[in-house]
Design a protein around this motif. Structure first.
Motif, mmCIF file in Angstrom:
data_model
loop_
_atom_site.group_PDB
_atom_site.id
_atom_site.type_symbol
_atom_site.label_atom_id
_atom_site.label_comp_id
_atom_site.label_asym_id
_atom_site.label_seq_id
_atom_site.Cartn_x
_atom_site.Cartn_y
_atom_site.Cartn_z
ATOM 1 N N LEU A 39 0.832 -1.205 0.000
ATOM 2 C CA LEU A 39 0.000 0.000 0.000
ATOM 3 C C LEU A 39 0.868 1.257 0.000
ATOM 4 C CD1 LEU A 39 -2.779 1.367 0.218
ATOM 5 C CD2 LEU A 39 -2.554 1.196 2.699
ATOM 6 N N SER A 40 1.924 1.250 0.782
ATOM 7 C CA SER A 40 2.827 2.398 0.825
ATOM 8 C C SER A 40 3.462 2.640 -0.544
ATOM 9 C CB SER A 40 3.910 2.167 1.871
ATOM 10 O OG SER A 40 4.845 3.217 1.859
ATOM 11 N N ASP A 44 3.011 6.004 -2.751
ATOM 12 C CA ASP A 44 4.160 6.761 -3.260
ATOM 13 C C ASP A 44 4.031 6.981 -4.763
ATOM 14 O OD1 ASP A 44 5.267 6.889 -0.736
ATOM 15 O OD2 ASP A 44 6.694 5.240 -1.071
ATOM 16 N N TYR A 45 3.617 5.928 -5.483
ATOM 17 C CA TYR A 45 3.429 6.021 -6.932
ATOM 18 C C TYR A 45 2.336 7.041 -7.257
ATOM 19 C CZ TYR A 45 2.112 4.627 -11.664
ATOM 20 O OH TYR A 45 1.801 4.635 -13.000
ATOM 21 N N ALA A 46 1.205 6.952 -6.554
ATOM 22 C CA ALA A 46 0.096 7.878 -6.806
ATOM 23 C C ALA A 46 0.504 9.316 -6.504
ATOM 24 C CB ALA A 46 -1.119 7.490 -5.963
ATOM 25 N N GLU A 47 1.258 9.508 -5.433
ATOM 26 C CA GLU A 47 1.716 10.856 -5.093
ATOM 27 C C GLU A 47 2.660 11.396 -6.161
ATOM 28 O OE1 GLU A 47 3.814 13.199 -1.360
ATOM 29 O OE2 GLU A 47 4.096 11.040 -1.548
ATOM 30 N N ARG A 48 3.591 10.560 -6.632
ATOM 31 C CA ARG A 48 4.540 11.002 -7.657
ATOM 32 C C ARG A 48 3.821 11.342 -8.956
ATOM 33 N NH1 ARG A 48 7.493 6.432 -9.001
ATOM 34 N NH2 ARG A 48 6.261 6.207 -10.870
ATOM 35 N N GLU A 56 6.153 10.686 -14.117
ATOM 36 C CA GLU A 56 7.091 10.066 -15.042
ATOM 37 C C GLU A 56 6.419 9.231 -16.124
ATOM 38 O OE1 GLU A 56 9.724 7.795 -12.600
ATOM 39 O OE2 GLU A 56 10.631 9.568 -11.696
ATOM 40 N N SER A 57 5.222 8.711 -15.849
ATOM 41 C CA SER A 57 4.590 7.835 -16.841
ATOM 42 C C SER A 57 3.080 8.048 -16.877
ATOM 43 C CB SER A 57 4.940 6.369 -16.537
ATOM 44 O OG SER A 57 4.530 6.032 -15.216
ATOM 45 N N GLU A 58 2.360 7.344 -16.038
ATOM 46 C CA GLU A 58 0.893 7.388 -16.075
ATOM 47 C C GLU A 58 0.350 8.802 -15.873
ATOM 48 O OE1 GLU A 58 -2.989 5.380 -13.874
ATOM 49 O OE2 GLU A 58 -0.980 4.826 -13.228
ATOM 50 N N GLY A 59 0.964 9.566 -14.986
ATOM 51 C CA GLY A 59 0.516 10.938 -14.755
ATOM 52 C C GLY A 59 0.652 11.798 -16.000
ATOM 53 N N LEU A 60 1.727 11.593 -16.756
ATOM 54 C CA LEU A 60 1.915 12.339 -18.004
ATOM 55 C C LEU A 60 0.953 11.837 -19.074
ATOM 56 C CD1 LEU A 60 5.828 12.503 -18.074
ATOM 57 C CD2 LEU A 60 4.217 14.247 -17.289
ATOM 58 N N ASP A 61 0.782 10.518 -19.154
ATOM 59 C CA ASP A 61 -0.137 9.951 -20.144
ATOM 60 C C ASP A 61 -1.559 10.469 -19.936
ATOM 61 O OD1 ASP A 61 1.948 8.463 -21.202
ATOM 62 O OD2 ASP A 61 1.415 6.642 -20.097
ATOM 63 N N ARG A 62 -2.007 10.507 -18.691
ATOM 64 C CA ARG A 62 -3.374 10.961 -18.402
ATOM 65 C C ARG A 62 -3.556 12.445 -18.710
ATOM 66 N NH1 ARG A 62 -6.807 7.771 -14.954
ATOM 67 N NH2 ARG A 62 -5.870 5.728 -14.625
#
Length: 188
Positions: A39-40, A44-48, A56-62
């Protein structure tokens, strides 16, 4: 230290649990710790990915999915800058400074310059020699950003004869460096 070890350290001072590895309580803490570690990692991934500055990836794609056209992908840093520029576009971005603030939404550094003739602008790519890779995509994004009443001229940077003379190039130097004609044009 993982969460299992952290939970074990929290309960150790109480002295009422058998926290040894393999015991019922110890195994339960290890299972809970494994779940909390996963979960941590996801948090961390969701926060980044939720912040443009760190995505770096999914956040930019979305974010790119919000736009009709996506910027050319040269690097993650340029991709972030392009998305930020595209997000700055507003309905009243018609001044030259506003256009220059948003035009890098194409994926690389681009600058618009007014020409002497009214209604004409020149777009240059100061960090790129020659025609940038993915130019068709870059051109389409720039033409979407620049108001349609302006005529756009794209200007590509190549080595000029005056620069050859200033750098004191000789044919011997050119042959020594084994330039092709195309490679020599881009030696700026």
């Amino acid at each position: 230290m993982g969460y299992g070890e952290h939970l074990r350290n929290l309960l150790q001072p109480l002295g009422i649990y058998d926290l040894a590895p393999g015991s019922l309580s110890g195994s339960e803490l290890d299972a809970l710790g494994t779940g909390l570690d996963k979960l941590s990692g996801r948090l961390d991934y969701a926060e980044r990915e939720s912040a443009l500055a760190t995505a770096e990836s999914e956040g930019l794609d979305r974010r790119e999915a919000l736009f009709a056209r996506t910027p050319v992908h040269y690097s993650v840093a340029l991709r972030r800058q392009a998305i930020a520029a595209l997000l700055r576009i507003g309905g009243d971005c018609f001044t030259l400074s506003d256009i220059n603030n948003t035009i890098s939404g194409c994926g690389i550094k681009a600058l618009a310059q007014e020409k002497d003739q009214f209604g004409y602008i020149r777009v240059i790519f100061p960090d790129v020699a020659g025609i940038p890779e993915g130019f068709e995509q870059i051109r389409d994004i720039i033409l979407d950003i620049i108001p349609c009443h302006l005529d756009v001229e794209f200007y590509f940077r190549y080595l000029t004869w005056a620069e050859c003379e200033a750098f004191r190039y000789t044919w011997a130097i050119i042959h020594e460096r084994e330039y092709t004609w195309y490679g020599f044009e881009l030696a700026v």
